[in-house]
Design a protein around this motif. Structure first.
Motif, short mmCIF file in Angstrom:
data_model
loop_
_atom_site.label_atom_id
_atom_site.label_comp_id
_atom_site.label_asym_id
_atom_site.label_seq_id
_atom_site.Cartn_x
_atom_site.Cartn_y
_atom_site.Cartn_z
N LEU A 34 -8.84 -3.38 16.91
CA LEU A 34 -9.52 -2.26 17.30
C LEU A 34 -10.74 -3.01 18.22
CD1 LEU A 34 -10.30 0.67 17.39
CD2 LEU A 34 -11.50 0.22 15.51
N TYR B 287 -18.24 -9.31 15.77
CA TYR B 287 -17.07 -9.65 16.52
C TYR B 287 -17.07 -10.99 16.81
CZ TYR B 287 -14.21 -5.52 16.37
OH TYR B 287 -13.24 -4.28 15.96
N HIS C 269 -20.78 -4.06 8.90
CA HIS C 269 -20.47 -4.22 10.14
C HIS C 269 -20.27 -5.46 10.69
CE1 HIS C 269 -22.56 -0.23 11.61
NE2 HIS C 269 -21.41 0.01 11.09
N TYR D 131 -13.92 1.55 13.24
CA TYR D 131 -14.67 1.72 14.44
C TYR D 131 -15.22 0.41 15.00
CZ TYR D 131 -18.87 1.96 11.37
OH TYR D 131 -19.55 1.71 10.47
N ALA D 132 -15.59 0.41 16.49
CA ALA D 132 -15.99 -0.72 17.08
C ALA D 132 -16.83 -0.57 18.16
CB ALA D 132 -14.93 -1.71 17.35
N GLY E 10 -17.94 -4.12 14.37
CA GLY E 10 -16.88 -3.58 13.94
C GLY E 10 -16.99 -3.06 12.47
N PHE F 211 -10.29 -2.08 11.01
CA PHE F 211 -11.75 -1.82 11.49
C PHE F 211 -11.67 -0.21 11.39
CE2 PHE F 211 -12.29 -6.14 12.25
CZ PHE F 211 -13.44 -6.38 11.69
N PRO G 173 -13.94 -2.85 21.14
CA PRO G 173 -15.13 -1.92 21.10
C PRO G 173 -14.72 -0.51 21.96
CG PRO G 173 -15.82 -4.09 21.48
CD PRO G 173 -14.48 -4.10 21.52
N GLN G 174 -15.19 0.65 21.41
CA GLN G 174 -14.63 1.95 21.80
C GLN G 174 -15.75 2.49 22.72
OE1 GLN G 174 -14.06 2.93 17.51
NE2 GLN G 174 -12.05 3.88 18.19
N ASP H 145 -7.58 -6.50 9.05
CA ASP H 145 -7.76 -5.96 10.41
C ASP H 145 -7.49 -4.58 10.35
OD1 ASP H 145 -7.99 -5.80 13.06
OD2 ASP H 145 -6.02 -6.62 13.66
#
Length: 134
Positions: free
Chosen positions: A104, A95, A92, A23-24, A44, A21, A106-107, A19
């Protein structure tokens, strides 16, 4: 360090991720839309060393879907599980293939310039016309 399991629909392929990641986000590119059959997919990114196929390596098929991405899926049920990014050493992970939520979430929304015209983004996450620079 938390480890999260994931798998395909039929269970022939299983994998784990640390765990960690980097970025996501939600990808809306035409390739993610077509491979998922949806408006896009939550992914992610993490370093390849933090990803491991634990079962069914022989059941994984890949497809070079772009110059940067080798898309990997189960040859039995067709579940798209992850994409390898050889140039960057990243993976990648879809998810939706994970068995638990990563820390993390999604951003942002990525590749919104090519999102489906029938899909409306209704949250307040940042939107990028392409993949954001890191």
């Amino acid at each position: 360090m938390t480890v999260i399991s994931g798998s395909c629909v039929c269970g022939k392929v299983e994998f784990t991720v640390k765990d960690k990641f980097l970025y996501a986000g939600y990808c809306h590119c035409s390739l993610c839309r077509k491979s998922s059959g949806a408006s896009g997919t939550a992914i992610g990114g993490l370093v390849k060393q933090d990803f491991s196929v634990t079962k069914g390596l022989e059941n994984i098929k890949s497809f070079k879907r772009s110059e940067q991405t080798e898309s990997c899926f189960c040859d039995n049920c067709g579940s798209t599980l992850y994409g390898e990014k050889p140039e960057t050493g990243l993976v990648h992970v879809r998810y939706g293939a994970l068995d638990a939520s990563p820390s993390l979430l999604p951003q942002a929304h990525m590749h919104v310039a090519s999102k489906a015209d029938w899909y409306e983004i209704t949250d307040n996450l940042p939107q990028f016309s392409e993949f954001p620079k890191q």
